[in-house]
Structure formats: C-alpha cells, structure tokens
Write an enzyme that holds these catalytic residues in place. Structure first.
Site, PDB file in Angstrom:
ATOM      1  N   LEU A 200      13.981 -31.022  -1.423  1.00  0.00           N
ATOM      2  CA  LEU A 200      14.731 -31.923  -2.313  1.00  0.00           C
ATOM      3  C   LEU A 200      16.039 -32.297  -1.647  1.00  0.00           C
ATOM      4  O   LEU A 200      16.781 -31.405  -1.235  1.00  0.00           O
ATOM      5  CB  LEU A 200      15.149 -31.163  -3.576  1.00  0.00           C
ATOM      6  CG  LEU A 200      14.190 -30.914  -4.715  1.00  0.00           C
ATOM      7  CD1 LEU A 200      14.937 -30.111  -5.773  1.00  0.00           C
ATOM      8  CD2 LEU A 200      13.695 -32.228  -5.306  1.00  0.00           C
ATOM      9  N   HIS A 201      16.327 -33.582  -1.560  1.00  0.00           N
ATOM     10  CA  HIS A 201      17.666 -33.942  -1.074  1.00  0.00           C
ATOM     11  C   HIS A 201      18.138 -35.315  -1.532  1.00  0.00           C
ATOM     12  O   HIS A 201      19.252 -35.713  -1.233  1.00  0.00           O
ATOM     13  CB  HIS A 201      17.727 -33.872   0.453  1.00  0.00           C
ATOM     14  CG  HIS A 201      17.004 -34.995   1.115  1.00  0.00           C
ATOM     15  ND1 HIS A 201      15.646 -35.023   1.237  1.00  0.00           N
ATOM     16  CD2 HIS A 201      17.447 -36.143   1.659  1.00  0.00           C
ATOM     17  CE1 HIS A 201      15.271 -36.124   1.831  1.00  0.00           C
ATOM     18  NE2 HIS A 201      16.348 -36.840   2.101  1.00  0.00           N
TER      19      HIS A 201
END
Ligand code: UD1
Length: 354
Positions: A200-201
């Site tokens: 996740l980013h």
C-alpha cells in the site's frame, strides 16, 4: 546515437533494465544513465540496481523527497544543465513518477526528443498525481512506447499522431521473466507457508487517516483466515505510525528487494495492493490480485488477467477474499506482447528511427 535514460523511483528500475540491456548490444549507441534521486534509501534503490544488473548511474541528481512542486522543480533545475551540455539525441523516460514528467518538461523546452516507455495508460482520475504525470508526458513525448492496445487508443483519442505510437509490450514483464528463475530458487524461510501479500502506498489510501484505518481493519479481518505479509513502503510506515493502530497479526516488514518480493508474489495465495506494477506482475504470474483502488490505468489486468478492483469496499474485499480462500479465485491469461522482448522491440525502433 547518444541515448539518455532518466529514472528516479523504485518502479522505474525494472523498466529501464531491459532497455539498457537491449541497447548495449547496438554498437552505434552510447548510453548515459541518470538517477534523479527521487528514491534514495538503499532498499528502495541500490538493491534494485544490483539485482537487476543495472550499472551505477553516470549522474545522480540527488533531489530527495519534497512536495510535488518542490521535487519536480528540483529535478528540472538539476537536469537542465546536464541535458543542455550533453545534447543527447533522445532521452528515455519511464512510467509515471515525478522524475518522468520533470525530465519530459526539461527536454521539451530544450528541443531534445523524448521517448516515453509505458505510454498511454490512463486511470481517468486526475486526483492521482501519476495521472497528471502521464497526461503531460504523453502530450510532449516524441516516441510513445505502449504496453497494450488500450494505451494506443487513449493516445489517439488525445490527438497523438499514430506515427509516434509504438506498441512494444510490457517492459517490466521483461525483467520479471528474466529474474523469475532466480526468484523460484529464492528461500522465503521465515515467511508463512500460506499467506496474502499486501502493499500500500497510494496517497488516496494512506494519506487519509480514515481510509488507512479502514484498510488496516479489513486487513486484520483477512488475517483471521490467512497470514498477512506486508512489506511497508516508507510513506505508509510513517502514516501507520501517525495513526497509532497496533498491527495485530499483520506481519510488517521493511520494503523487500526485487527478487525476494517476486518470490513472495509468485507463491502468494492472494495479493492485495494499490500498486500499478503489481497488478501486472500478478497477472503474468497467474496469482489472484485484489486492487484497493476504484480504477486502474491497467485495464487489461482486469479484462484478461487475474486482477479485481475492490476499491475501499470492505464487503467486496471480504467476499473476493473468501472466493479465493474457497478455491474459486479468478483465473486469467497473459496479455499479448508480455513476452520478455519489449526492451528489444524498443531498441529496434530507436535504432531505425534515428
Ligand atoms: C513514488 C511515485 C509513485 C510510485 C512510488 C513507488 C510520484 C508522484 N509517485 O511515490 O507513482 O508508485 O514512488 O514507490 O512520483 N521516502 C523514503 N525513502 C525513499 C523515498 C521516499 O523514506 O527512498 C519517503 C519520504 O518520506 C517521502 C515519501 O516516502 O516523502 C514519499 O516518496 P515520494 O518519492 O515522494 O513518493 P512515493 O510515495 O514513493
């Protein structure tokens, strides 16, 4: 022919490697590699250079982090004299990061030709910084190398001359195909035998605390049925720390090197991600992917591949995850021209258009 390659962020590195390699075999080509320094931690940059066999950059602009305007402007200011002095015949840019658009702006204003590798992808969501980078880069580039037919269509719709568009396939998959045998031999001791792999980013997921909290709660639910392995991007680590949510059963780690991450992807029961590249890698590997975004600039991963968009819908995530765990995962195929030869096709086009 004097070719510059400009890269800066982690997802650029697996894209430049095959093009560097393919051009190395052409005697008429002199190559210069420029790293903007957008990513600078060794586990976000150096380790990828080493594993992908990319030579040390000839120039490092060392721009580091900043707001979008600061980072983009810093790259432009530091790159301009290098391009002006060396006058390359063409500058190749990769993907959709700030280094890509900054380089394109510099070259367009200096009258230096630009080739965009991974052109034409569109999420049609201009709140994504990458979508803005793609739109600007593709309007200004002289040669547009697309990975799939939707890329050609998007560019034609935006008025890009068909003569500039070259469908070459997916250059990132070239690197995957080359290093998969090594990944197959790579030990994943210390990781569970059966797991869901998470990354996740995206700012839309991690910078908004309510979104991040919701996603972490969903992941904790998933972890009740299967181990969750989560190598954490630096911006996400910071946001999780700010939120103060205990990671519970989630197995958080530092960002992993390319080969180790590929090994984990290829053996995962499912991958949950908001990355663009990972949607493609899982499609190639035939591993089910649930994308925590409501749109994708890589639609072939949904129409042909193993990808399903779940957005931030917790129920959809839970029901898709249940399907996978019950042995009813979506099956897919590999899109055309994702065959390990995209770098070679780019080299061929560059050499015949010079
Ligand atoms: C960038 C790209 C994104 C890509 C992602 C892959 C843009 C607009 N975004 O996002 O498209 O998917 O890379 O990782 O170009 N940081 C470190 N060490 C590093 C690099 C960054 O700690 O080596 C931290 C810094 O706190 C920085 C933050 O991560 O402020 C964000 O880095 P940045 O390069 O701005 O964007 P990414 O989120 O990595």
């Amino acid at each position: 022919m004097n070719v510059f390659h400009v890269v800066g962020a982690r997802p650029n590195f697996m894209k430049v490697a095959p093009v560097l390699e393919a051009l190395k075999a052409r005697r008429s080509v002199v190559q210069t590699l420029i790293h903007t320094g957008q990513h600078y931690d060794s586990n976000m940059s150096d380790v990828f250079f080493k594993q992908l066999g990319i030579p040390a950059p000839d120039v490092n602009l060392e721009v580091g982090s900043g707001t979008h305007a600061t980072q983009t402007a810093d790259i432009m200011m530091r790159l301009e004299p290098v391009v002006a002095k060396n006058k390359p015949d063409i500058v190749l840019v990769y993907g959709d990061v700030n280094s890509t658009v900054a380089t394109t702006l510099v070259c367009a204003k200096l009258g230096v030709r630009v080739g965009h590798v991974e052109a034409g992808l569109r999420s049609f969501d201009r709140t994504m910084p990458e979508e803005v980078n793609r739109l600007v880069t593709d309007q200004l580039a002289d040669l547009l190398f697309t990975p799939s037919e939707d890329g050609d269509e998007n560019l034609r719709r935006e008025g890009v001359s068909a003569k500039k568009i070259h469908r070459v396939g997916n250059v990132m998959i070239d690197s995957l195909i080359r290093l998969l045998p090594l990944a197959k031999k790579c030990s994943t001791t210390g990781f569970p035998a059966r797991y869901a792999l998470v990354t996740l980013h995206r700012p839309s997921n991690v910078d908004d605390s309510a979104s991040l909290q919701g996603i972490l709660e969903s992941l904790l639910e998933v972890s009740e049925r299967i181990a969750v392995v989560f190598p954490v991007h630096p911006r996400t680590r910071q946001r999780i720390a700010d939120l103060g949510v205990p990671p519970g059963n989630l197995q958080l780690s530092e960002p992993l090197p390319y080969v180790e991450f590929l090994a984990l992807q290829s053996r995962a029961t499912a991958v949950l991600t908001d990355s663009g590249g990972i949607q493609e890698e899982t499609t190639y590997l035939g591993v089910p992917c649930l994308t925590l975004r409501s749109n994708t600039e890589r639609p072939v991963t949904v129409t042909i591949g193993t990808n399903t968009l779940v957005g931030q819908d917790r129920q959809k995530l839970a029901s898709e995850m249940k399907k996978i765990l019950d042995g009813r995962a979506k099956r897919g195929n590999v899109p055309p021209l994702w065959d390990g030869r995209a770098g070679e096709r780019i080299a061929e086009i560059l050499c015949s258009s010079s």
